[in-house]
Design an enzyme around this catalytic site. Structure first.
Site, PDB file in Angstrom:
ATOM      1  N   THR A  70       1.043  -1.588  -0.139  1.00 43.17           N
ATOM      2  CA  THR A  70      -0.032  -0.733  -0.074  1.00 43.17           C
ATOM      3  C   THR A  70       0.728   1.340  -0.264  1.00 43.17           C
ATOM      4  O   THR A  70       2.422   0.980   0.216  1.00 43.17           O
ATOM      5  CB  THR A  70      -0.698   0.480   1.352  1.00 43.17           C
ATOM      6  OG1 THR A  70      -2.593   0.653   0.784  1.00 43.17           O
ATOM      7  CG2 THR A  70      -0.445   0.617   2.248  1.00 43.17           C
ATOM      8  N   LYS A 129      -8.076   3.352   3.094  1.00 45.50           N
ATOM      9  CA  LYS A 129      -7.330   2.561   3.688  1.00 45.50           C
ATOM     10  C   LYS A 129      -6.790   4.558   4.160  1.00 45.50           C
ATOM     11  O   LYS A 129      -5.427   4.507   5.335  1.00 45.50           O
ATOM     12  CB  LYS A 129      -5.861   2.548   3.081  1.00 45.50           C
ATOM     13  CG  LYS A 129      -6.132   1.044   2.820  1.00 45.50           C
ATOM     14  CD  LYS A 129      -4.493   0.677   1.912  1.00 45.50           C
ATOM     15  CE  LYS A 129      -5.085  -0.164   0.505  1.00 45.50           C
ATOM     16  NZ  LYS A 129      -3.778  -0.655  -0.107  1.00 45.50           N
ATOM     17  N   GLY A 170      -4.232   7.291   8.360  1.00 46.88           N
ATOM     18  CA  GLY A 170      -4.080   6.067   6.696  1.00 46.88           C
ATOM     19  C   GLY A 170      -3.245   5.290   7.924  1.00 46.88           C
ATOM     20  O   GLY A 170      -2.427   4.968   8.724  1.00 46.88           O
ATOM     21  N   SER A 191       4.679   0.259   0.999  1.00 40.37           N
ATOM     22  CA  SER A 191       5.471  -0.808   0.062  1.00 40.37           C
ATOM     23  C   SER A 191       5.739   0.677  -1.150  1.00 40.37           C
ATOM     24  O   SER A 191       7.131   0.721  -1.710  1.00 40.37           O
ATOM     25  CB  SER A 191       5.225  -1.999  -0.403  1.00 40.37           C
ATOM     26  OG  SER A 191       3.409  -1.627  -1.656  1.00 40.37           O
ATOM     27  N   SER A 231       2.725   4.527  -7.423  1.00 38.58           N
ATOM     28  CA  SER A 231       1.698   3.837  -8.104  1.00 38.58           C
ATOM     29  C   SER A 231       2.405   3.669  -9.603  1.00 38.58           C
ATOM     30  O   SER A 231       1.606   2.367 -10.198  1.00 38.58           O
ATOM     31  CB  SER A 231      -0.115   4.343  -8.693  1.00 38.58           C
ATOM     32  OG  SER A 231      -0.030   5.335  -9.503  1.00 38.58           O
ATOM     33  N   CYS A 289       5.450   1.181  -8.037  1.00 43.57           N
ATOM     34  CA  CYS A 289       5.369   0.129  -6.787  1.00 43.57           C
ATOM     35  C   CYS A 289       4.354  -0.750  -7.732  1.00 43.57           C
ATOM     36  O   CYS A 289       2.975   0.273  -7.401  1.00 43.57           O
ATOM     37  CB  CYS A 289       5.320   0.707  -5.646  1.00 43.57           C
ATOM     38  SG  CYS A 289       4.898  -0.411  -4.357  1.00 43.57           S
ATOM     39  N   THR A 333       0.851  -0.738  -5.204  1.00 42.73           N
ATOM     40  CA  THR A 333      -0.277   0.555  -5.119  1.00 42.73           C
ATOM     41  C   THR A 333      -0.379   0.639  -6.564  1.00 42.73           C
ATOM     42  O   THR A 333      -0.090   0.517  -7.359  1.00 42.73           O
ATOM     43  CB  THR A 333       1.219   1.877  -4.868  1.00 42.73           C
ATOM     44  OG1 THR A 333       1.935   1.380  -3.620  1.00 42.73           O
ATOM     45  CG2 THR A 333       0.945   3.117  -4.766  1.00 42.73           C
TER      46      THR A 333
END
Length: 187
Positions: free
Chosen positions: A12, A44, A58, A137, A168, A171, A174
């Site tokens: 995440t 989240k 978060g 991550s 995003s 990773c 994500t």
């Protein structure tokens, strides 16, 4: 299946950006199990309002563990209204010393619009430098991107959104489905 053999819930990215009198917390929506995306629209980032005191949190890590921690944080905030730092320290102390809580695998970013903290299971309550905190991550990618933009004319939300877009793209754990919460002390 033994815990070490289980592929584990991965990833995440959560970022908190403090700029211009407000704090924005943004998180992606991807939940992965091993190399498989299980869900792409998880929330989240949450707004807590114990006793009318707004806090945005978060989380990264195990969802069930994070919810257990959020419930405990709410209880700490109810016991110490308006004192996010004290509630965070009390939660971190419990997390480090309680045998049940020690097994929880999650991290939190919390803010009341003024203070911004990262809370870890190691007993840490960290106030980030430069008004930016990132976990998960993709956290380091988002942190680096936000640090590069923080002195621009972009507001906190624009910095957080762009940092999350960059994370995003890099990773694999994500995605770009964001939940964004904005909070300021002037509420």
């Amino acid at each position: 299946m033994a815990r070490e053999e289980f592929p584990g819930w991965h990833g995440t990215t959560i970022i908190g950006v403090r700029k211009g009198g407000e704090v924005v917390v943004a998180g992606d929506g991807q939940v992965s199990l091993g190399q498989t995306v299980i869900k792409g629209t998880a929330r989240k980032v949450r707004r807590l309002s114990p006793g009318g005191y707004d806090v945005v949190a978060g989380f990264a890590g195990s969802t069930a563990d994070a919810f257990a921690l959020l419930e405990r944080l709410e209880a700490k905030l109810e016991a110490t209204p308006g004192q996010l730092q004290r509630a965070s320290v009390e939660l971190a102390k419990d997390w480090r010393t309680d045998k049940y809580l020690q097994k929880l695998e999650a991290m939190l970013i919390v803010t009341d619009g003024t203070e911004l903290f990262v809370i870890t299971g190691a007993g840490d309550v960290l106030e980030p430098e430069h008004g930016i905190a990132a976990i998960g991550s993709g956290g380091n990618y988002a942190l680096a991107a936000a640090r590069g933009m923080i002195d621009s004319d972009r507001d906190a939300e624009a910095v957080a959104r762009e940092a999350m877009a960059i994370a995003s793209d890099i990773c694999v754990y994500t995605n770009g489905n964001l939940t964004v919460e904005r909070i300021s002390k002037e509420q």
